[in-house]
Motif scaffolding. Structure first.
Motif, PDB file in Angstrom:
ATOM      1  N   LEU A  58      40.121 144.744  22.582  1.00 46.49           N
ATOM      2  CA  LEU A  58      38.958 143.913  22.263  1.00 46.49           C
ATOM      3  C   LEU A  58      38.058 144.597  21.243  1.00 46.49           C
ATOM      4  N   ARG A  59      37.913 145.913  21.364  1.00 44.31           N
ATOM      5  CA  ARG A  59      37.086 146.639  20.394  1.00 44.31           C
ATOM      6  C   ARG A  59      37.716 146.576  19.001  1.00 44.31           C
ATOM      7  N   ARG A  60      39.032 146.709  18.926  1.00 47.00           N
ATOM      8  CA  ARG A  60      39.700 146.640  17.622  1.00 47.00           C
ATOM      9  C   ARG A  60      39.565 145.239  17.022  1.00 47.00           C
ATOM     10  N   LEU A  61      39.749 144.208  17.846  1.00 41.18           N
ATOM     11  CA  LEU A  61      39.592 142.844  17.345  1.00 41.18           C
ATOM     12  C   LEU A  61      38.159 142.602  16.873  1.00 41.18           C
ATOM     13  N   ALA A  62      37.177 143.115  17.629  1.00 40.20           N
ATOM     14  CA  ALA A  62      35.780 142.956  17.226  1.00 40.20           C
ATOM     15  C   ALA A  62      35.512 143.663  15.899  1.00 40.20           C
ATOM     16  N   ALA A  63      36.160 144.812  15.699  1.00 45.79           N
ATOM     17  CA  ALA A  63      35.978 145.528  14.430  1.00 45.79           C
ATOM     18  C   ALA A  63      36.552 144.714  13.262  1.00 45.79           C
ATOM     19  N   TYR A  64      37.688 144.065  13.490  1.00 44.87           N
ATOM     20  CA  TYR A  64      38.251 143.217  12.434  1.00 44.87           C
ATOM     21  C   TYR A  64      37.364 141.987  12.196  1.00 44.87           C
ATOM     22  N   ALA A  65      36.778 141.438  13.255  1.00 50.47           N
ATOM     23  CA  ALA A  65      35.868 140.314  13.080  1.00 50.47           C
ATOM     24  C   ALA A  65      34.652 140.722  12.246  1.00 50.47           C
ATOM     25  N   THR A  66      34.158 141.946  12.472  1.00 47.94           N
ATOM     26  CA  THR A  66      33.045 142.450  11.678  1.00 47.94           C
ATOM     27  C   THR A  66      33.464 142.618  10.222  1.00 47.94           C
ATOM     28  N   ARG A  67      34.660 143.144  10.001  1.00 47.65           N
ATOM     29  CA  ARG A  67      35.147 143.312   8.635  1.00 47.65           C
ATOM     30  C   ARG A  67      35.370 141.961   7.958  1.00 47.65           C
ATOM     31  N   LEU A  68      35.826 140.981   8.710  1.00 51.35           N
ATOM     32  CA  LEU A  68      36.028 139.640   8.165  1.00 51.35           C
ATOM     33  C   LEU A  68      34.715 139.085   7.621  1.00 51.35           C
ATOM     34  N   ASP A  69      33.632 139.255   8.386  1.00 51.33           N
ATOM     35  CA  ASP A  69      32.282 138.925   7.930  1.00 51.33           C
ATOM     36  C   ASP A  69      32.197 137.498   7.395  1.00 51.33           C
ATOM     37  N   ALA A  70      32.705 136.550   8.166  1.00 49.59           N
ATOM     38  CA  ALA A  70      32.685 135.145   7.753  1.00 49.59           C
ATOM     39  C   ALA A  70      31.472 134.437   8.342  1.00 49.59           C
ATOM     40  N   ASP A  71      31.021 133.407   7.653  1.00 43.86           N
ATOM     41  CA  ASP A  71      29.919 132.600   8.164  1.00 43.86           C
ATOM     42  C   ASP A  71      30.397 131.610   9.225  1.00 43.86           C
ATOM     43  N   LEU A  72      31.636 131.167   9.091  1.00 41.97           N
ATOM     44  CA  LEU A  72      32.243 130.245  10.043  1.00 41.97           C
ATOM     45  C   LEU A  72      33.651 130.727  10.334  1.00 41.97           C
ATOM     46  N   VAL A  73      33.982 130.857  11.609  1.00 43.25           N
ATOM     47  CA  VAL A  73      35.340 131.235  12.002  1.00 43.25           C
ATOM     48  C   VAL A  73      35.858 130.194  12.979  1.00 43.25           C
ATOM     49  N   GLY A  74      36.841 129.413  12.542  1.00 44.57           N
ATOM     50  CA  GLY A  74      37.551 128.542  13.457  1.00 44.57           C
ATOM     51  C   GLY A  74      38.621 129.362  14.145  1.00 44.57           C
TER      52      GLY A  74
END
Length: 289
Positions: A58-74
């Motif tokens: 979960l921490r790794r996925l959260a780090a990728y979500a932070t790197r993605l840095d999108a305004d909207l994520v479906g």
């Protein structure tokens, strides 16, 4: 010319020459998170081969979500809003999820600062009968806005098993996908008739191309921009996309050229990377007026 008149003319010319106010550019992504659940292995709602993520995952996925840095994520295949918030924290995002009878919910993470108008879930994508042992995933239908412009968004996760076969294929998966595409075509037609800018995104489980019969059918009432057309994804060896973003009406002109991106995983161990997800986030940028 009198000084006052000259000043007035100069002011008018300056206003006319001033650049027009620029709208907001937003980054939009779709990401299948591959059975993201906190249920225990062996739970009757899970396939036998599903191994739930641990805290490190979960921490790794959260780090990728932070790197993605999108305004909207479906997102797709997420069991709960609580888990979604582990990746898309409340300080930055609000979570909207389908209210359906599956483990693999679809949803949308919306950055703070954007407004949300929720519409009823597209439950008719579940084309199975009410007494079916398993059910298909509903679509999440929202309108987001920045105070000036708005965008209608539908997040979908369609039936797997008919990746590139013709619609006339008699296999159950293709027959099911054909029925789901008819539902999706009706939703698109309604938006085109309304004249609102819109986007359909998610895991289509289909290698859509401009010449694919399903893609042609979706455009019965007007053209769509298939952002992934003619591209292969660098995720897992360069296969054709099954995660797509479709733009309709005015939203087609908002697409920023060459903004399509795929965020791949850094893990050197392929098994560890695939345990994060068997899909990579796909994103584009739109310049809202």
């Amino acid at each position: 010319m009198p000084i006052r008149a000259w000043v007035a003319c100069a002011t008018i010319l300056a206003l006319c020459a001033a650049p027009a106010a620029q709208g907001r550019t937003i980054k939009i992504s779709t990401w299948n998170l591959d059975w993201l659940t906190d249920r225990a292995a062996g739970d009757p709602a899970l396939p036998l081969d599903v191994r739930p993520r641990d805290l490190a995952d979960l921490r790794r996925l959260a780090a990728y979500a932070t790197r993605l840095d999108a305004d909207l994520v479906g997102f797709e295949e997420v069991d709960s809003a609580t888990l979604a918030a582990r990746l898309f924290p409340p300080g930055r995002y609000r979570i909207v999820m389908a209210d359906d009878r599956v483990v693999q919910h679809s949803g949308l993470a919306v950055a703070s600062g954007l407004t949300i108008e929720r519409h009823p879930d597209l439950v008719t994508l579940d084309v199975y009968p009410p007494d079916a042992p398993h059910h298909l995933r509903a679509g999440v239908d929202v309108t987001i806005g920045d105070g000036t412009a708005s965008l209608r968004i539908l997040v979908v996760h369609l039936k797997a098993g008919c990746r590139d076969a013709p619609p006339a294929d008699r296999r159950p998966a293709c027959r099911t996908l054909d029925r789901q595409m008819a539902v999706l075509r009706d939703w698109i037609t309604e938006r085109q008739d309304e004249g609102v800018p819109f986007m359909v995104m998610g895991d289509f489980n289909r290698e859509l191309t401009p010449t694919d019969p399903f893609m042609r059918a979706l455009q019965d009432d007007g053209p769509l921009t298939l952002v992934t057309a003619g591209r292969a994804t660098p995720c897992w060896g360069g296969a054709y996309f099954i995660d797509h973003l479709l733009l309709g009406n005015q939203a087609r002109s908002w697409l920023q050229p060459d903004s399509l991106r795929v965020l791949t995983y850094d893990e050197r161990d392929p098994a560890q990377a695939r345990h994060l997800s068997d899909h990579c986030p796909v994103s584009v940028r739109l310049a809202m007026p």
